[in-house]
Design a protein around this motif. Structure first.
Motif, mmCIF file in Angstrom:
data_model
loop_
_atom_site.group_PDB
_atom_site.id
_atom_site.type_symbol
_atom_site.label_atom_id
_atom_site.label_comp_id
_atom_site.label_asym_id
_atom_site.label_seq_id
_atom_site.Cartn_x
_atom_site.Cartn_y
_atom_site.Cartn_z
ATOM 1 N N GLU A 1 -64.186 5.445 11.969
ATOM 2 C CA GLU A 1 -64.482 4.755 13.223
ATOM 3 C C GLU A 1 -65.952 4.332 13.280
ATOM 4 O O GLU A 1 -66.284 3.257 13.781
ATOM 5 N N SER A 2 -66.840 5.174 12.747
ATOM 6 C CA SER A 2 -68.270 4.864 12.783
ATOM 7 C C SER A 2 -68.629 3.699 11.870
ATOM 8 O O SER A 2 -69.720 3.124 12.003
ATOM 9 N N LEU A 3 -67.733 3.353 10.936
ATOM 10 C CA LEU A 3 -68.000 2.269 9.999
ATOM 11 C C LEU A 3 -67.583 0.911 10.539
ATOM 12 O O LEU A 3 -67.735 -0.102 9.858
ATOM 13 N N ARG A 4 -67.061 0.865 11.760
ATOM 14 C CA ARG A 4 -66.674 -0.411 12.376
ATOM 15 C C ARG A 4 -67.943 -1.112 12.879
ATOM 16 O O ARG A 4 -68.429 -0.852 13.971
ATOM 17 N N MET A 5 -68.471 -2.000 12.071
ATOM 18 C CA MET A 5 -69.750 -2.618 12.376
ATOM 19 C C MET A 5 -69.679 -3.528 13.599
ATOM 20 O O MET A 5 -70.687 -3.733 14.281
#
Length: 404
Positions: A326-330
């Motif tokens: 989820e944190s990699l969804r730029m």
């Protein structure tokens, strides 16, 4: 249009598969962290850190206390940024009496209350006005009020989001001129595996729209995910020539004062499992590693060159790991960046302006001048910072800042 589309895609919660994977990470960390980190010594051996200047928030208890103490005992100049300066002073006296160093520990104390963004501005103003280089900023302070109802700071923000994300973000940005002077320098955010079990809605980071039901668990985990997302964007946007590295660290599951707000009966159970949980000294190792290992800047640079969408994330075993998917969804991370800047009162171009030493506008300050002579002018009443010497002979390096 892109921002609107990304905003529309912001989740109200994880899918059942994502939820299961997230909690699997949490459970694995609880029960296997000691096995994963068995190669590490405690305390973590540190190299000589003479002349390294470090600011540590929340340094009077738990992980922050251990970070500050061990950095100071290794020769670093440490600034304890704390809500309770008196408690910090007492700790320093104890450390001075216990240290095996021939010379006194070099520790300053400055008052900082993360529940007040005005306090963050004043702290930054005071530090930048000294004109000193800053080598390491460790955003350690945090809260986890399990089972407590939703609370808001005087700034109007949900307390987990403010203390764990908004205030550290503001502090990191406002100290960029000092970090640039101290380059190569590092910003280290003490994070949590709990960021794997949450989402962030950029349009409702304060949990007030009613779309998501607030719980202390959701408030905490969402704030930690927002911290990773903001760190990822800051990592991408900081120019290589600034010499500033961004690192998030997972301390592991530890027995610390983060559980001070737990119900009494839960605290009893919490203290019955020391064989599983880390103590504060063990939980401090990842942050200390990130602050002192000479390979960290190279690793951060490599991530930037590889165009990896995340900043460095160091686990409790002092190894690089990936943060949550989820944190990699730029797309969402960019919205979290923009919303965070809006909530802390900074403009979208503040990053470049701060690095260039130009004036910036914010509702918590009037302007910021050239980093050679930095200054914040607050819209609130002026504050005088007084400097006090503490202790007896041999402790002249200990200073105590308090507001009057």
């Amino acid at each position: 249009m892109a921002s609107s589309s990304a905003s529309d895609q912001a989740k109200q919660g994880l899918s059942w598969m994502e939820w299961l994977q997230g909690w699997s990470n949490v459970i694995y960390e609880i029960f296997f962290q000691r096995i994963e980190a068995r190669h590490l010594k405690s305390p973590l051996p540190l190299p000589p850190l003479n002349d390294l200047c470090c600011i540590v928030t929340g340094a009077t208890s738990g992980i922050g206390l251990e970070i500050a103490r061990q950095l100071a005992e290794s020769g670093a100049n440490v600034v304890m940024a704390v809500r309770n300066p008196t408690a910090a002073h007492s700790l320093i006296q104890t450390w001075q009496n216990q240290t095996s160093r021939k010379d006194s520990l070099k520790i300053d104390v400055m008052e900082l209350n993360l529940l007040s963004l005005e306090s963050v501005v004043r702290f930054s103003e005071t530090w930048n006005s000294l004109g000193k280089p800053l080598n390491v900023l460790i955003n350690n302070a945090g809260i986890f009020s399990i089972g407590e109802p939703q609370k808001f700071s005087n700034d109007g923000y949900e307390t987990h989001m403010q203390v764990n994300h908004l205030a550290p973000a503001l502090l990191s940005l406002l100290l960029l001129p000092s970090l640039k002077r101290g380059a190569p320098s590092r910003i280290i955010n003490v994070n949590s595996v709990m960021h794997f079990v949450s989402t962030v809605d950029p349009n409702d980071m304060n949990f007030v729209s009613g779309k998501r039901k607030f719980s202390s668990l959701e408030g905490y985990s969402s704030s930690k995910l927002a911290q990773v997302m903001f760190s990822n964007v800051l990592h991408k946007r900081l120019p290589t020539e600034s010499g500033i590295s961004i690192i998030c660290v997972g301390p592991g599951c530890a027995q610390t004062n983060v559980a001070r707000d737990l119900p009494k009966i839960v605290q009893v159970g919490y203290r019955l499992i020391p064989l599983i949980l880390f103590n504060a000294e063990e939980a401090s190792r990842s942050a200390l590693f990130a602050a002192t290992d000479p390979e960290i800047p190279k690793y951060c640079a490599q991530l930037r060159w590889d165009e990896w969408p995340a900043c460095a994330y160091i686990s409790y075993s002092c190894r690089p790991v990936n943060p949550s998917n989820e944190s990699l969804r730029m797309d969402v991370s960019s919205l979290v960046w923009e919303k965070t800047l809006d909530m802390i009162g900074l403009s979208g171009d503040c990053l470049d302006m701060l690095l260039e030493g130009k004036e910036i506008q914010c509702r918590y300050l009037c302007f910021f001048t050239n980093p050679c002579t930095p200054k914040f002018l607050c819209t609130c009443a002026p504050v005088n910072f007084q400097l006090f010497d503490h202790g007896s002979a041999g402790t002249a390096n200990i200073r105590f800042w308090m507001t009057t």
